[in-house]
Scaffold this active site. Sequence first.
Site, PDB file in Angstrom:
ATOM      1  N   SER A   1       0.840  -1.194   0.000  1.00  0.00           N
ATOM      2  CA  SER A   1       0.000   0.000   0.000  1.00  0.00           C
ATOM      3  C   SER A   1       0.874   1.242   0.000  1.00  0.00           C
ATOM      4  CB  SER A   1      -0.916  -0.006   1.213  1.00  0.00           C
ATOM      5  OG  SER A   1      -0.197   0.481   2.325  1.00  0.00           O
ATOM      6  N   LYS A   2       0.211   2.349  -0.305  1.00  0.00           N
ATOM      7  CA  LYS A   2       0.929   3.621  -0.368  1.00  0.00           C
ATOM      8  C   LYS A   2       1.581   3.956   0.975  1.00  0.00           C
ATOM      9  CE  LYS A   2      -1.817   5.223  -4.167  1.00  0.00           C
ATOM     10  NZ  LYS A   2      -2.295   6.301  -4.971  1.00  0.00           N
ATOM     11  N   ARG A   3       0.955   3.472   2.037  1.00  0.00           N
ATOM     12  CA  ARG A   3       1.469   3.789   3.384  1.00  0.00           C
ATOM     13  C   ARG A   3       2.705   2.971   3.761  1.00  0.00           C
ATOM     14  NH1 ARG A   3       0.130   8.026   5.562  1.00  0.00           N
ATOM     15  NH2 ARG A   3      -1.698   8.876   4.587  1.00  0.00           N
ATOM     16  N   ASP A   4       2.818   1.774   3.179  1.00  0.00           N
ATOM     17  CA  ASP A   4       3.883   0.858   3.599  1.00  0.00           C
ATOM     18  C   ASP A   4       5.279   1.462   3.524  1.00  0.00           C
ATOM     19  OD1 ASP A   4       2.207  -1.211   4.218  1.00  0.00           O
ATOM     20  OD2 ASP A   4       2.241  -2.046   2.192  1.00  0.00           O
TER      21      ASP A   4
END
Length: 512
Positions: A265-268
Amino acid sequence: MNDKNVRVRFAPSPTGPLHMGGVRTALFNFLFARKHNGSFILRIEDTDQMRFVPGAEEYIIESLQWCGLHYDEGPGVGGPHAPYRQSERSAIYRQYAERLVNAGWAYYAFDAPEELDQKRKEAEAQGKSFAYDALSRQHMKNSLSLPESRVRELLAAGTPHVVRFKMPPDEEIVMHDLIRGEIRVKTSTLDDKVLFKADGLPTYHLANVVDDFLMRITHVIRGEEWLPSLPLHVLLYRGLGWEDKRPEFAHLPLILKPNGQGKLSKRDGDKMGFPVFPLQWKDPETGEVSMGYREQGYFPEAFINMLALLGWNPGTEQELFTLDELIQAFSLDRVNKSGARFDPEKARWFNQQYLRKRPAPELVRLFLPVLQSKGVRADENTVERIVETVRDRAVFVSDLWDHSWFFFQRPETYDPAIVKKRWSEQMPEWLSSLIAHLEKLTSFTAPEIKQAIHDFAEAKSIPAGNLMNCLRLCLVGSSMGPDLALICEILGTEEIKQRIEKAVAVIGNGVH
Ligand code: GLU
């Protein structure tokens, strides 16, 4: 397949920065187009005004440029099917929505957002979820449930409405995907998606299918997350009478987190310390900055090479590919069905390989601004020799500094552990006679220097290991760095002498 006709598109929505999965989709489209001498098109799918993010389109275009994925048609480039931004094509779509209504494939729905919310709440209260589908549509406010005269009245009065697809009941749709093979889906599991919104703009589904048809797209290569939309798209081609012109479909596998547990994900990235975006991105709303491969010092070629192998394999052991080699080797048959685990260490490894292959003058050109930022001035020939000496230790150009700063600056401190272990009262004297010995060499190159140090130690019965450790300590300040004789060769006798003097002045006899 007639190669000349291959036309593929990358169709991002500018709802934020492009994630590396998006770049991989663009890459596979690009490789497929180039391999078949076809066209690679960029189409911006910006019909969802609610999700529009300023700067996202520019970001996407800059990312593709940085990666070297140049498109043949698209915003800024033009082409026979311009415009390539859906918001500039809004006049096109309504007629296709009407055509579907007239052919009985779609209908007008007048349900107000509050009414739909109410239905959702009622369903939730019964532990169900509401679907606008073949079962419920008869009880809703639409052109299928209301008398014709009422529908005409509502339309004439300008009542806000959407156009919904009329999902045929109880049909099994058989589809073919170039990566996944045959896929069967029962229409009874699907709902009546909105095709055209009350704001006068199409939804993704309608605009995407209409544009793929109008732009003569032959192959739709996109992420797996769009697979659930495939039955609707296939039916839209049928409803619009374009079944024989339908493109082929290929849905790419997901990119998984480094531990293989779920989608990357973009957050990872920011959580785990690696970039997931090609370029740095600053969120225009929150000001939050996410790191980018470019800013982290990755070569675009290394980034692309790494991405190509996420979900595709050449069928050989080869890992390093130029873009041209990728074009030659690429085929959709070698794209895997299952998710591809992203390995940040492997990404670094690719960069290291590319750094090793870069011609030294180019590395020098990239390294000079780093030196400048450190306030160092050095002539390019010396920098080139230094770069050659330390390049194998670096993953990024910026690492070159960490491995070579002592060539440009004298050490300020001296590792106390080495002083304690190797320095002795006689060391200052030994070092100054050593430098006198080295000054006499007619050829000051590493092999001669090495020999001279050994000869000197032997003649004076000094432990050569200690002598060399202390010489390195004077020159570098620690036990790090490349071959000592090479360091000496590059620094030259005058600099060595001064560094020894400075070290001796600071360390003294080593007993503090
Ligand atoms: N606009 C869609 C996206 O943002 C395109 C999906 C497709 O390629 O059909 O990914």
